[in-house]
Design an enzyme around this catalytic site. Structure first.
Site, PDB file in Angstrom:
ATOM      1  N   GLU A 122      37.018  40.819  28.274  1.00 43.95           N
ATOM      2  CA  GLU A 122      36.545  41.735  29.316  1.00 43.95           C
ATOM      3  C   GLU A 122      35.055  41.627  29.594  1.00 43.95           C
ATOM      4  OE1 GLU A 122      39.832  45.302  28.820  1.00 43.95           O
ATOM      5  OE2 GLU A 122      38.051  45.307  27.527  1.00 43.95           O
ATOM      6  N   ASP A 149      44.985  42.081  37.232  1.00 42.14           N
ATOM      7  CA  ASP A 149      44.369  43.361  36.875  1.00 42.14           C
ATOM      8  C   ASP A 149      42.854  43.224  36.838  1.00 42.14           C
ATOM      9  OD1 ASP A 149      44.726  41.608  34.709  1.00 42.14           O
ATOM     10  OD2 ASP A 149      44.796  43.211  33.235  1.00 42.14           O
ATOM     11  N   TYR A 170      53.171  27.866  49.750  1.00 39.57           N
ATOM     12  CA  TYR A 170      51.744  28.023  50.011  1.00 39.57           C
ATOM     13  C   TYR A 170      51.131  26.695  50.437  1.00 39.57           C
ATOM     14  CZ  TYR A 170      52.274  32.356  47.315  1.00 39.57           C
ATOM     15  OH  TYR A 170      52.667  33.576  46.856  1.00 39.57           O
ATOM     16  N   HIS A 219      50.462  41.697  33.355  1.00 35.26           N
ATOM     17  CA  HIS A 219      49.414  41.032  34.133  1.00 35.26           C
ATOM     18  C   HIS A 219      49.034  39.745  33.396  1.00 35.26           C
ATOM     19  CE1 HIS A 219      48.413  43.217  37.722  1.00 35.26           C
ATOM     20  NE2 HIS A 219      48.481  44.366  37.077  1.00 35.26           N
TER      21      HIS A 219
END
Length: 421
Positions: A399, A125, A323, A120
């Site tokens: 985190e 994630d 895209y 990831h």
């Protein structure tokens, strides 16, 4: 959007309390997903985790298998109101992880015929864990939630395997924005370009379009000692690469919008004394304006063919549009910027420059107003200019940023719902 500025919803205090309560679970989800990454259109375990959690929250509808592995869930509030959508992408990248964390990925898989490490490395994630946290927070506030929130967990944002369809475009084709139709959509992306605790946003064109470029130069094979007996596609390819540098520097009004043409791969020949029959080049084209995008395609094709013809070589140019430009709806962005500023805190909301990376969130924005913003994940002791970028095998996400992602999406959804009820 209403004429009045969007203000804090009646659920603001409850959202912050619930987000704090779910933070440890969000971190646990993120670590589990990071240790078990899955490539585009192969997110089976991730999708199973997502669907099971949405069902455990008592969502009114959970649909799995959208665009192969996508999950769409609908949470209906107890009070009447409109529908808003929130989106997270689920896929990892074919990158071998080099970050020293206990939950580092050891996964290997096959991607387009090659055995690769899986990581990831772009932070998806984090996106999945954040949106699962938002689902938990808002489900707990259902009795006072106005309107409905559609949760879209999307596969294959990083492109599906060759020969397959996938991503946002296929989710739309398979009804992700139908029954009911949202009136707005929000999404976020973690980035190492911003410091922890910072939110970045931009109205209008924000991320570039992305197109795949393939140029094949066809020559005539001969002995390297006698180049005049053949047609040298290697020298011709070199001239094409140099010529392509002028498409932007001399042929594109970069004062209007930036643009990029990059050749990232050249393949040709098998031996030092053999001039080969052909050379293949692959690259990417980026733009922030659809008209400029088409003009660049035409100039790239014309230049490559003309240079090759001047060298007596043949040339085949193939440009595949991937895209569109990611365009944040200006009115929606202006209305929701105060929410982002309030959630981030004083001085922590930044107006960022255009990003030449691309996002298939742009397909959703083509159909309904959307806002896509960025959450910084670089720890305070590291200068974001020195941090490893997304897609690096050393990409690191602090985190402590996850709870800010949960709060920002939950607040922006509720603020919008109450303002548009």
């Amino acid at each position: 959007m209403p004429d009045a500025q969007v203000s804090s919803s009646s659920l603001a205090a409850e959202i912050d309390r619930a987000a704090a309560a779910v933070e440890s679970q969000v971190i646990a989800w993120r670590r589990d997903l990071h240790a078990n990454p899955e490539l585009g259109n192969r997110e089976f375990r991730t999708a199973g985790l997502v669907a099971a959690h949405l069902e455990s929250l008592g969502f009114d509808a959970v649909r799995a298998g959208v665009a192969h592995t996508g999950v769409v869930g609908l949470l209906k509030g107890a009070l009447p109101g409109p529908v808003v959508a929130l989106r997270a992408d689920m896929d990892a990248l074919p990158v071998t992880e080099e970050v020293d964390v206990p939950f580092a990925s050891k996964v290997r898989a096959t991607w387009n015929g090659d055995e690769v490490g899986v990581m990831h490395a772009c932070g998806h994630d984090c996106h999945v864990a954040i949106l699962l946290g938002v689902a938990t927070v808002l489900a707990g506030l259902r009795s006072t939630l106005r309107g409905s929130v559609k949760f879209i967990f999307q596969p294959a944002e990083e492109m599906p395997p060759e020969g397959e369809q996938g991503g946002a475009e296929l989710m739309i084709a398979e009804g992700a924005l139908e029954n009911p139709v949202p009136r707005a959509i929000f999404g976020l992306h973690v980035t190492s370009r911003l410091a922890l605790g910072t939110i970045g946003y931009r109205p209008g064109p924000t991320m570039a379009s992305s197109d795949k470029l393939k140029i094949s130069v066809h020559g005539k094979q001969t002995h390297g000692a006698a180049p005049w007996l053949g047609v040298d596609p290697i020298v011709t390819a070199a001239q094409v690469v140099l010529g392509l540098q002028t498409v932007i520097s001399r042929g594109t009004d970069i004062a209007r919008e930036p643009a990029v043409v990059t050749i990232g791969m050249i393949r040709g020949g098998v031996r030092e004394n053999i001039i080969p029959d052909s050379v293949e080049m692959r690259g990417t084209i980026r733009a922030f304006d659809e008209e400029m995008r088409d003009e660049i395609h035409e100039r790239v094709t014309t230049l490559a063919e003309a240079v090759s013809r001047g060298s007596r070589a043949g040339c085949t140019v193939c440009i595949n549009k991937n895209y569109p430009v990611t365009i944040n709806d200006p009115a929606l962005t202006e209305a929701m910027a105060p929410t982002l500023a309030r959630v981030a805190g004083a001085g922590r909301l930044e107006l960022i420059p255009k990003v030449t990376g691309a996002e298939d969130f742009s397909f959703f924005q083509r159909l309904i107003p959307g806002l896509f913003y960025f959450v910084g994940v670089t720890p305070p002791e590291v200068d974001p200019k020195d941090a490893y970028s997304n897609h690096s095998p050393r990409f690191f996400a602090d985190e402590r940023a996850l709870v800010l992602g949960v709060r920002s999406l939950a607040h922006i959804a509720c603020d919008w719902l109450e303002a548009n009820a």
